[in-house]
Motif scaffolding. Sequence first.
Motif, short mmCIF file in Angstrom:
data_model
loop_
_atom_site.label_atom_id
_atom_site.label_comp_id
_atom_site.label_asym_id
_atom_site.label_seq_id
_atom_site.Cartn_x
_atom_site.Cartn_y
_atom_site.Cartn_z
N GLU A 141 33.47 24.80 42.92
CA GLU A 141 33.10 24.54 41.53
C GLU A 141 34.13 25.00 40.50
O GLU A 141 33.86 24.94 39.30
N ALA A 142 35.28 25.44 40.93
CA ALA A 142 36.33 25.83 39.99
C ALA A 142 37.16 24.60 39.63
O ALA A 142 37.28 23.66 40.41
N GLY A 143 37.74 24.64 38.41
CA GLY A 143 38.61 23.56 37.97
C GLY A 143 40.07 23.89 38.24
O GLY A 143 40.40 24.54 39.23
N HIS A 144 40.92 23.46 37.31
CA HIS A 144 42.35 23.65 37.50
C HIS A 144 42.83 25.02 37.07
O HIS A 144 43.82 25.54 37.60
N ARG A 145 42.14 25.66 36.15
CA ARG A 145 42.63 26.89 35.52
C ARG A 145 42.20 28.12 36.33
O ARG A 145 41.56 29.05 35.82
N LEU A 146 42.58 28.19 37.58
CA LEU A 146 42.07 29.22 38.49
C LEU A 146 42.33 30.65 38.02
O LEU A 146 41.42 31.48 38.11
N PRO A 147 43.53 31.03 37.55
CA PRO A 147 43.73 32.42 37.13
C PRO A 147 42.79 32.87 36.02
O PRO A 147 42.43 34.06 35.95
N GLU A 148 42.37 31.93 35.17
CA GLU A 148 41.47 32.30 34.08
C GLU A 148 40.00 32.08 34.44
O GLU A 148 39.13 32.78 33.94
N GLU A 149 39.72 31.12 35.31
CA GLU A 149 38.33 30.85 35.68
C GLU A 149 37.80 31.84 36.71
O GLU A 149 36.65 32.28 36.63
N VAL A 150 38.61 32.15 37.70
CA VAL A 150 38.16 33.01 38.82
C VAL A 150 39.21 34.09 39.09
O VAL A 150 39.77 34.15 40.19
N PRO A 151 39.47 34.96 38.13
CA PRO A 151 40.55 35.95 38.30
C PRO A 151 40.34 36.90 39.47
O PRO A 151 41.31 37.31 40.12
N GLU A 152 39.09 37.27 39.75
CA GLU A 152 38.84 38.19 40.86
C GLU A 152 39.20 37.54 42.19
O GLU A 152 39.83 38.17 43.05
N ALA A 153 38.84 36.26 42.36
CA ALA A 153 39.17 35.55 43.60
C ALA A 153 40.68 35.38 43.73
O ALA A 153 41.25 35.50 44.82
N VAL A 154 41.35 35.11 42.62
CA VAL A 154 42.81 34.97 42.63
C VAL A 154 43.46 36.30 43.00
O VAL A 154 44.37 36.35 43.83
N ALA A 155 42.97 37.40 42.40
CA ALA A 155 43.52 38.72 42.72
C ALA A 155 43.30 39.07 44.18
O ALA A 155 44.21 39.60 44.85
N GLU A 156 42.13 38.77 44.70
CA GLU A 156 41.83 39.07 46.11
C GLU A 156 42.78 38.31 47.03
O GLU A 156 43.25 38.85 48.04
N MET A 157 43.05 37.07 46.70
CA MET A 157 43.93 36.27 47.53
C MET A 157 45.36 36.80 47.49
O MET A 157 46.05 36.88 48.52
N LEU A 158 45.82 37.20 46.31
CA LEU A 158 47.15 37.78 46.19
C LEU A 158 47.28 39.07 46.98
O LEU A 158 48.26 39.29 47.70
N ILE A 159 46.28 39.92 46.88
CA ILE A 159 46.30 41.19 47.62
C ILE A 159 46.28 40.94 49.12
O ILE A 159 46.99 41.60 49.89
N ARG A 160 45.49 39.97 49.54
CA ARG A 160 45.42 39.64 50.97
C ARG A 160 46.78 39.19 51.49
O ARG A 160 47.20 39.62 52.58
N GLN A 161 47.47 38.37 50.72
CA GLN A 161 48.79 37.92 51.12
C GLN A 161 49.78 39.07 51.19
O GLN A 161 50.57 39.19 52.14
N MET A 162 49.75 39.95 50.20
CA MET A 162 50.67 41.09 50.20
C MET A 162 50.37 42.04 51.33
O MET A 162 51.28 42.60 51.94
N THR A 163 49.11 42.20 51.65
CA THR A 163 48.72 43.11 52.74
C THR A 163 49.14 42.57 54.10
O THR A 163 49.66 43.29 54.94
N VAL A 164 48.93 41.26 54.29
CA VAL A 164 49.33 40.64 55.55
C VAL A 164 50.83 40.78 55.77
O VAL A 164 51.31 41.09 56.86
N THR A 165 51.58 40.59 54.69
CA THR A 165 53.04 40.68 54.78
C THR A 165 53.52 42.08 55.11
O THR A 165 54.44 42.27 55.88
#
Length: 258
Positions: free
Chosen positions: A231-255
């Motif tokens: 249900e999110a549109g194009h503006r993901l960093p502003e619409e779902v910032p927590e989900a975006v932050a979680e995904m970024l942290i997950r990527q950094m952690t995996v690396t």
Amino acid sequence: MTDRLYCRESGASSATPLVLLHGFAGSHHVWDSVIEALGDEVWVLAYDLPGHGASLDYPGKPSAKAAAAAVLDDLRQRGIGQAHLGGHSMGGAASTLLAATAPDIAASLTLFAPGGFDERINGPLLRRYAAARDTAALETCLREMSGPAAVIEPATVDRALVMRLRDGQLDVFLELGAAITRGDKQGVIPQDMISAIPCPIAMAWGTRDAVLPAPHLASLAAKISFEWIDEAGHRLPEEVPEAVAEMLIRQMTVTSGT
């Protein structure tokens, strides 16, 4: 005119930084809520891309390719040898090009509805967005670019209008918007260039994105981890910032292997 990009730096500077690149006609402010969700322990470099915001006067004609080169140059000037890259829309295309042209820099690549992965693009909407110069027009565009439950904060509109009123800013947006939507198709990053990126790549797309339809999953490089945001549109960093932050942290952690 300045030959240095504007960058908002925040968080601890003792680890590999996270570089965040915004989309067309945006600024580093689109990441404000994401940065808050990331917390103070993540070292963040959030840029205004060439031709945008405080980087309006950066020399040269703005494009995703020019943005990638400019950010790379700034990282080199800062003595940063490696960074996690996160990009939205046009900033996603720039992040991908940066990772492809300077693979030694990219520790990970996290993309949110990135440009350059499919030729389909909502040209009329983006051109209206480029031309919006009052509250009503800008709010209408932002709502069309967002999911049905998204809240368009007045501060977001006000900040965008202030940026657009700067001498020359709207002209840049109009020219760049016409260039990236010419023929109502966008340029596509070659598949072999994407496949050659050595770092982990993750991508997210809103199921209600009216700007950039998600690329056909079969056409994505096998190494890309893809997820939908319901249900999110194009503006993901502003619409779902927590989900975006979680995904970024997950990527950094995996690396980092932690």
